[in-house]
Scaffold this active site. Structure first.
Site, PDB file in Angstrom:
ATOM      1  N   LYS A 287     -32.493  20.560  29.077  1.00 53.88           N
ATOM      2  CA  LYS A 287     -31.194  19.795  29.871  1.00 53.88           C
ATOM      3  C   LYS A 287     -31.570  19.722  31.158  1.00 53.88           C
ATOM      4  O   LYS A 287     -31.596  18.721  31.809  1.00 53.88           O
ATOM      5  CB  LYS A 287     -30.021  20.406  29.759  1.00 53.88           C
TER       6      LYS A 287
ATOM      7  N   GLU B  43     -29.750  14.646  11.141  1.00 52.83           N
ATOM      8  CA  GLU B  43     -31.077  14.398  11.706  1.00 52.83           C
ATOM      9  C   GLU B  43     -32.138  14.389  10.694  1.00 52.83           C
ATOM     10  O   GLU B  43     -33.162  13.870  11.149  1.00 52.83           O
ATOM     11  CB  GLU B  43     -31.497  15.624  12.717  1.00 52.83           C
TER      12      GLU B  43
ATOM     13  N   MET C 287     -37.337  15.607 -13.761  1.00 48.43           N
ATOM     14  CA  MET C 287     -38.515  16.244 -13.546  1.00 48.43           C
ATOM     15  C   MET C 287     -38.270  17.747 -13.742  1.00 48.43           C
ATOM     16  O   MET C 287     -39.360  18.421 -14.468  1.00 48.43           O
ATOM     17  CB  MET C 287     -39.304  16.002 -12.266  1.00 48.43           C
TER      18      MET C 287
ATOM     19  N   PHE D 252     -25.732  28.948  23.599  1.00 49.97           N
ATOM     20  CA  PHE D 252     -25.075  28.008  22.698  1.00 49.97           C
ATOM     21  C   PHE D 252     -26.159  27.049  21.966  1.00 49.97           C
ATOM     22  O   PHE D 252     -26.808  26.266  23.104  1.00 49.97           O
ATOM     23  CB  PHE D 252     -24.006  27.443  23.143  1.00 49.97           C
ATOM     24  N   GLN D 253     -26.206  26.640  20.803  1.00 54.49           N
ATOM     25  CA  GLN D 253     -27.141  25.776  20.419  1.00 54.49           C
ATOM     26  C   GLN D 253     -28.591  25.889  20.860  1.00 54.49           C
ATOM     27  O   GLN D 253     -29.301  24.899  20.977  1.00 54.49           O
ATOM     28  CB  GLN D 253     -26.679  24.174  20.756  1.00 54.49           C
TER      29      GLN D 253
END
Lengths: 184, 589
Positions: B164, B52, B486, B114-115
């Site tokens: 949802k 993502e 760097m 969940f999630q």
């Protein structure tokens, strides 16, 4: 001009801020939506600003507006930044610095529990009367006073109750409004 | 006219109504209804990413190169948390993104489902605004408002978190009217104050040592803003420098261009900033990479600051004349007011200033010692630039973060806005590869090159798979010095060359890696073969991972070390950078 005379909020400031810390009362008009308080408080913690007191409640039900009164301590330069950062939040309508924008009224309410007996009890009542504190609960061993006024007055009252059996205090935090006919 | 549909269908309908053609995303349990709705339509094309974070950077590249908002769709929990880096990056660089995150059903919110994660809580401080949609009736308004907030004022990322059950719920979809839609409290100021603009022009008319210091705000204000900037520069005859984010707004081929300023900016740009008497900041924010030591920053100048965000004014540097407004509108007003007052550039009055600038220019601060045995990273970028100049295609450059990014800014030159995509504010390693994917999605026929380092590119390497899947012929030009260059440079500068974990002992074989992904791999370590290898890369019709083995210990110079003012810049001929910084400076970032 004269950048070297201006204190700075940068990661690179090497000179200390020389400006005095001031205490200001900001009145913030916001949409009363979920998470608005978290947004405001999150802004203060994320940018390292100090909150002395914060109160919030819906004030215009029809328009779903809330008023947040927040007392902050900062240098004058940071105070300007705080105001601008607050105004940048999408649900914030207006921010007024009541300390600089004309005369304003400040009030706070406290509930103060004092336990004691005998002489202390009589003295407690005399002082409560002098401070126009209301008795909102009483038992033979205790009082709960309701006192309103400027924060300084409440501080004094609490100070006087200390030796007389002060048990606990709860304060609402500051509510403030500008004087005169103009609203926010 | 309202139409009955599910929340999921509303999301897709709103995207279509907003003119969204591409969306970068990754499905998951809570997002399935939206994915199902997407499956049954053709208006919006979905690009399946591999992580993502990649989706958010793709959307950033897409947005930056088109001027349109980038759109991301991720699932709840880890989908949302993985998007946080890209959201923060977009906030820091003012990139318009709309990120739709799915959420567990409203009945499960707060139960550690969940999630489940507190997406609005987590993203509150890394978005311009965010929403949790609790009723399907609110969804059409919120979807459109999200686009409005992301794209107007100072642009930024907006998250819309949709549980949802709301995606399944039936409701009336309508396209709200823009005016009624607008949050009463959200009114970005677009037009600059006329008196302030007039005062600014008056100050410019008296300037003897002026400089335009321009930033990403000019790019964000649209291509017209760049046009006005060019016009104003021509009318005034003033020198122009820009931040990393603003490159391309003013053409690098113009003689008035001084190059980028800041920590690794040109000597002439930084010295001109230090010595100027009138500084005209247009859409830049006095970032610490620009100012160096603030209390010694441009000590004798009057400063004009044009910015759409009032909180940028006096945040870091005290300015004399703030102008709050959109860069495009303010620049066009400045042009008009300047014209109304004079038809002459100030060439004569500022001739001594240009003479001084020329002396600084002659120092050649971007020079480096080339070699015939090892490829110098600067040389590689120069050759890449020369090769792309001959291309008939439009050329877009993205970068990762580190030395290669600064060398790209120094040695690759841009004449147009929106062709340079880099992570400036947040400095996100791993930005460039997915950003290149996003740019290529928006510009399928263009040449899109990610100038990368071997360390950064491994942070989002998996998106090469996305490029292969969608036949996006991005070119990943890795300046491989086998070090986090760097970091290594700072360890030389500040920590006695003790290289704590700034090198990798097990780099992948990038050629084989490219082949494993289904792309093409090229390796080159010989300066004499570099041009041919670059040509091979450019000619290949598909994604290329080009491993350029470069000098391992090259320093990126010039450099203004932390805590130093502009006039204490380290130039390329400095022998030992390890002796420059004192104890106090070591604590700074």
């Amino acid at each position: 001009m004269n950048a070297h005379l201006q204190p700075t909020g940068s990661a690179y400031f090497i000179t200390k801020e020389t400006q005095e810390i001031e205490r200001h009362t900001l009145s913030v008009l916001v949409d009363n939506e979920p998470g608005i308080l978290a947004r405001v408080v999150g802004l203060f913690s994320a940018r390292g600003y100090n909150i002395e007191s914060l109160t919030v409640s819906e004030t215009e039900h029809g328009r779903r507006l809330s008023r947040i009164t927040v007392v902050v301590t900062a240098t004058p330069r940071t105070l300007v930044q705080i105001k601008l950062q607050l105004e940048r939040l999408v649900p914030v309508h207006k921010v007024h610095d009541l300390t600089t924008e004309g005369a304003s009224l400040e009030r706070e309410l406290a509930l103060i529990k004092v336990a004691g007996s005998g002489d202390h009890r009589a003295e407690t009542l005399r002082l409560a009367d002098a401070f126009r504190a209301q008795i909102v609960d009483a038992t033979v061993e205790s009082f709960v006073f309701e006192v309103t006024g400027k924060p300084g007055k409440i501080d004094s009252f609490i100070g006087l109750m200390q030796p007389l059996g002060l048990v606990e205090v709860v304060r609402t935090g500051l509510a403030a409004i500008s004087r005169g006919q103009q609203g926010m | 006219m309202a139409e009955k549909m599910t929340g999921a269908e509303m999301v897709i309908q709103a995207l279509a109504d907003q003119g969204v053609e591409h969306i970068f995303g990754y499905p998951g349990g809570a997002a399935l209804p939206i994915y199902d709705a997407m499956f049954q339509q053709d208006a919006v094309q979905h690009i399946l990413v591999r992580h993502e974070q990649g989706a958010t950077h793709m959307a950033e590249g897409y947005a930056r190169s088109t001027g349109k908002p980038g759109v991301v769709l991720v699932t709840s929990g880890p989908g949302a948390t993985n998007a946080v880096t890209g959201l923060t990056d977009a906030l820091m660089d003012s990139i318009p993104l709309v990120c739709i995150t799915a959420q567990v059903p409203t009945t499960l919110i707060g139960t550690d489902g969940f999630q489940e994660c507190d997406t609005v809580g987590i993203t509150r401080s890394c978005t311009k605004y965010n929403y949790l949609v609790k009723r399907v009736e609110d969804l059409p308004r919120i979807m459109h408002e999200a686009f409005l907030i992301a794209t107007t004022g100072r642009p930024g990322p907006v998250v819309v978190d949709i549980p949802k059950d709301i995606q399944f719920a039936l409701g009336d979809y309508y396209k709200p009217d823009l005016e009624t839609l607008r949050h009463q409290s959200y009114r970005p100021q677009m037009d600059g104050d006329a008196d302030a603009i007039e005062a600014a022009v008056d100050l410019m008319l008296k300037a003897e040592r002026p400089i335009f210091y321009t930033g990403g705000g000019v790019i964000n204000a649209g291509p017209q803003a760049s046009e006005h900037l060019r016009e104003l520069a021509e009318l005034t005859g003033f020198p122009v420098t820009s931040t990393l984010m603003g490159l391309g707004a003013f053409p690098a081929s113009n003689p008035q261009w001084l190059g980028m300023l800041g920590m690794h900016g040109s000597y002439e740009a930084n010295l001109a900033m230090h010595d100027c008497d009138v500084m005209i900041n247009i859409g830049a924010r006095f970032d610490d990479r620009i100012t160096g030591r603030v209390d010694a920053f441009s000590p004798n100048s009057r400063k004009i600051h044009v910015d759409i965000d009032p909180s940028s004014i006096n945040k870091v540097v005290h300015v004399d004349l703030p102008v709050i407004g959109d860069c495009e509108r303010v620049l066009s007003e400045m042009v008009r007011v300047w014209r109304s007052k004079t038809n002459q550039p100030r060439s004569e009055a500022i001739a001594p200033w240009w003479k001084q600038i020329q002396k600084w220019r002659d120092v050649g601060s971007f020079n480096f010692k080339n070699s015939d045995t090892v490829i110098k990273p600067q040389y590689a970028i120069q050759r890449l630039y020369e090769a792309t100049k001959k291309q008939s295609k439009e050329v877009f450059i993205t970068t990762e973060v580190g030395q290669h990014q600064m060398w790209a800014a120094q040695h690759f030159h841009f004449d147009k806005p929106n062709h340079w995509m880099t992570s400036g504010g947040l400095g996100t390693m791993g930005y460039g590869l997915p950003a290149a994917v996003g740019v290529q999605v928006a510009h399928p026929d263009a040449l899109v090159i990610d100038i990368a380092g071997e360390a950064s590119v491994q942070m989002t390497m998996q998106e090469l798979s996305t490029a292969v899947q969608y036949r996006l012929p991005i070119k990943i030009f890795i300046l491989n010095n086998e070090r986090m260059g760097m970091v290594r440079q700072w360890q030389d500068l500040l920590h006695g060359s003790r290289y704590a974990h700034s090198y990798s002992e097990s780099l992948p074989d990038f050629v084989k890696l490219a082949e494993a992904y289904g792309g093409k791999g090229i390796r080159c370590d010989n300066p004499a073969e570099l041009d041919a290898a670059i040509a091979e890369m450019l000619d290949y019709d598909g994604p290329v991972l080009f491993d350029v083995l470069v000098e391992k210990d090259e320093n990126c110079l010039p450099m203004i070390p932390s805590g130093k003012p502009h006039n204490e810049i380290i130039l390329p001929d400095t022998a030992n950078i390890g002796d420059i910084i004192d104890e106090k400076g070591r604590a700074l970032v």
